[in-house]
Design a protein around this motif. Sequence first.
Motif, PDB file in Angstrom:
ATOM      1  N   PRO A 189     -18.620   4.035   7.767  1.00 34.21           N
ATOM      2  CA  PRO A 189     -18.612   4.915   6.594  1.00 34.21           C
ATOM      3  C   PRO A 189     -17.214   5.001   5.960  1.00 34.21           C
ATOM      4  N   ASP A 190     -17.202   5.266   4.652  1.00 37.09           N
ATOM      5  CA  ASP A 190     -15.937   5.423   3.910  1.00 37.09           C
ATOM      6  C   ASP A 190     -15.455   6.863   4.125  1.00 37.09           C
ATOM      7  N   ALA A 191     -14.968   7.135   5.317  1.00 35.57           N
ATOM      8  CA  ALA A 191     -14.650   8.511   5.711  1.00 35.57           C
ATOM      9  C   ALA A 191     -13.353   8.538   6.533  1.00 35.57           C
ATOM     10  N   ILE A 201      -7.633  -5.904  -9.886  1.00 36.02           N
ATOM     11  CA  ILE A 201      -8.461  -5.699  -8.691  1.00 36.02           C
ATOM     12  C   ILE A 201      -8.281  -4.259  -8.198  1.00 36.02           C
ATOM     13  N   TRP A 202      -9.384  -3.668  -7.830  1.00 36.47           N
ATOM     14  CA  TRP A 202      -9.383  -2.352  -7.187  1.00 36.47           C
ATOM     15  C   TRP A 202      -9.514  -2.606  -5.687  1.00 36.47           C
ATOM     16  N   ALA A 203      -8.465  -2.344  -4.933  1.00 38.55           N
ATOM     17  CA  ALA A 203      -8.524  -2.519  -3.472  1.00 38.55           C
ATOM     18  C   ALA A 203      -9.251  -1.296  -2.920  1.00 38.55           C
ATOM     19  N   SER A 204     -10.565  -1.386  -2.951  1.00 39.08           N
ATOM     20  CA  SER A 204     -11.455  -0.246  -2.736  1.00 39.08           C
ATOM     21  C   SER A 204     -11.589   0.127  -1.266  1.00 39.08           C
ATOM     22  N   GLY A 205     -11.413   1.391  -0.970  1.00 42.09           N
ATOM     23  CA  GLY A 205     -11.637   1.871   0.391  1.00 42.09           C
ATOM     24  C   GLY A 205     -13.106   1.793   0.771  1.00 42.09           C
ATOM     25  N   PHE A 206     -13.960   2.061  -0.200  1.00 46.45           N
ATOM     26  CA  PHE A 206     -15.398   2.000   0.062  1.00 46.45           C
ATOM     27  C   PHE A 206     -15.818   0.576   0.420  1.00 46.45           C
ATOM     28  N   GLU A 207     -15.344  -0.396  -0.374  1.00 46.89           N
ATOM     29  CA  GLU A 207     -15.738  -1.789  -0.108  1.00 46.89           C
ATOM     30  C   GLU A 207     -15.225  -2.263   1.244  1.00 46.89           C
ATOM     31  N   ALA A 259      -4.255  -0.003  -5.612  1.00 51.22           N
ATOM     32  CA  ALA A 259      -4.621   0.356  -4.237  1.00 51.22           C
ATOM     33  C   ALA A 259      -5.271   1.735  -4.196  1.00 51.22           C
ATOM     34  N   ASP A 260      -6.431   1.776  -3.571  1.00 58.21           N
ATOM     35  CA  ASP A 260      -7.139   3.034  -3.306  1.00 58.21           C
ATOM     36  C   ASP A 260      -6.605   3.554  -1.974  1.00 58.21           C
ATOM     37  N   ILE A 261      -5.654   4.491  -2.039  1.00 66.01           N
ATOM     38  CA  ILE A 261      -5.082   4.953  -0.762  1.00 66.01           C
ATOM     39  C   ILE A 261      -5.695   6.286  -0.321  1.00 66.01           C
ATOM     40  N   ASP A 262      -6.915   6.535  -0.801  1.00 64.19           N
ATOM     41  CA  ASP A 262      -7.661   7.729  -0.370  1.00 64.19           C
ATOM     42  C   ASP A 262      -6.806   8.992  -0.529  1.00 64.19           C
ATOM     43  N   THR A 263      -6.643   9.729   0.563  1.00 66.61           N
ATOM     44  CA  THR A 263      -5.883  10.994   0.495  1.00 66.61           C
ATOM     45  C   THR A 263      -4.398  10.762   0.779  1.00 66.61           C
ATOM     46  N   ALA A 283      -3.331  10.144 -10.023  1.00 64.69           N
ATOM     47  CA  ALA A 283      -3.880  11.284  -9.277  1.00 64.69           C
ATOM     48  C   ALA A 283      -5.378  11.363  -9.532  1.00 64.69           C
ATOM     49  N   ARG A 284      -6.133  11.462  -8.456  1.00 67.36           N
ATOM     50  CA  ARG A 284      -7.595  11.474  -8.586  1.00 67.36           C
ATOM     51  C   ARG A 284      -8.133  12.873  -8.318  1.00 67.36           C
ATOM     52  N   VAL A 285      -8.840  13.382  -9.298  1.00 73.84           N
ATOM     53  CA  VAL A 285      -9.400  14.735  -9.231  1.00 73.84           C
ATOM     54  C   VAL A 285     -10.839  14.653  -8.726  1.00 73.84           C
ATOM     55  N   PRO A 339      -9.556  14.178   7.261  1.00 72.67           N
ATOM     56  CA  PRO A 339     -10.273  12.986   6.825  1.00 72.67           C
ATOM     57  C   PRO A 339     -11.243  13.290   5.686  1.00 72.67           C
ATOM     58  N   LYS A 340     -11.343  12.334   4.772  1.00 72.31           N
ATOM     59  CA  LYS A 340     -12.202  12.500   3.597  1.00 72.31           C
ATOM     60  C   LYS A 340     -13.642  12.091   3.911  1.00 72.31           C
ATOM     61  N   ASP A 341     -14.503  12.423   2.968  1.00 70.88           N
ATOM     62  CA  ASP A 341     -15.835  11.820   2.974  1.00 70.88           C
ATOM     63  C   ASP A 341     -15.987  11.107   1.633  1.00 70.88           C
TER      64      ASP A 341
HETATM   65 MG    MG Z   1     -12.229   5.031  -2.245  1.00 65.86          MG
END
Ligand code: MG
Length: 290
Positions: free
Chosen positions: A53-55, A39-45, A80-84, A154-156, A115-117
Amino acid sequence: MSAATLLKQKIAAKPLTHIIGAHNPLSARLAEEAGFDGIWASGFELSAAYGVPDASLVSMAQHLDMTRAIAEAVGVPVVADIDTGYGNAVNVMHAVEKYEAAGVAAVVIEDKTFPKDTSLLAGGRQELVRVEEFQGKIEAAVAARRSPDLLVIARVEALIAGLGQDEARMRGESYAAAGADAVLIHSKARTPDEIVAFVHAWTAPVPLVLVPTAYPQLTEDDIAALGKVKLVIYGNHAIRAAVTGMEKVLRQIRRDRGIQNVDKEIVPVTRIFDLQGVPAMKEREKRYLR
Ligand code: MG
Ligand code: SPV
């Protein structure tokens, strides 16, 4: 066996491991039943589920709580998608400690500013942190994990930010050198060319992770044939499917001025009972209620 060890073994054993985004335990259970490796614990979802918004608007506590609930509800590993990382390297260490304790198998940290976008938004605000700063965040994540099996990915976001292949490759290599177990290279190009070029040029000794949302033509067989990619993440298909299904049924109820026609379109209530674990509860009742 821990979720982290399970995921590590799956990734080592299979040509390509596949995981899919979920936004709650119910969607995660459906993903597990459908046969996904994890499972991808998605920040967007989760952001979408909250209607924001996913921001970086959903807090770490909100995402952590839901991720823990998902991890408790399924037997497959959770990434886990822990964003930044919710701030700087110190925030990353705190996040890794909490997410590992919540039972996740891996964390993905992206090299954007907080904060990300969100990445796939046309004209989104895509700013990256300095390479040295992000290397510090990766080293901090690696230092904070208790189990060496917890994968730090690490996500580029250099391709997303339009900075080109050389910048993306340099960042990926720098993050691998800082100790990342894998590098997620994200792209919003509508064809696979950009990603395929990146994969062909990749020489660092860690595997790649792809999120082919924008270039769905690239199948698992295609990805496996590229070599070097060990994990594919389907980012947001569960929430999109949920919206597709709910929209259709809710509109029909209004059109029909009643629910007389939709029953055949939707699962029976007994299916929800099963997904809730009612049969197991009934067993407990039989055994212990006196
Ligand atoms: Mg995400
Ligand atoms: C997510 O699902 O939250 C992701 C993937 O990070 S994407 O939305 O494509 O950035």
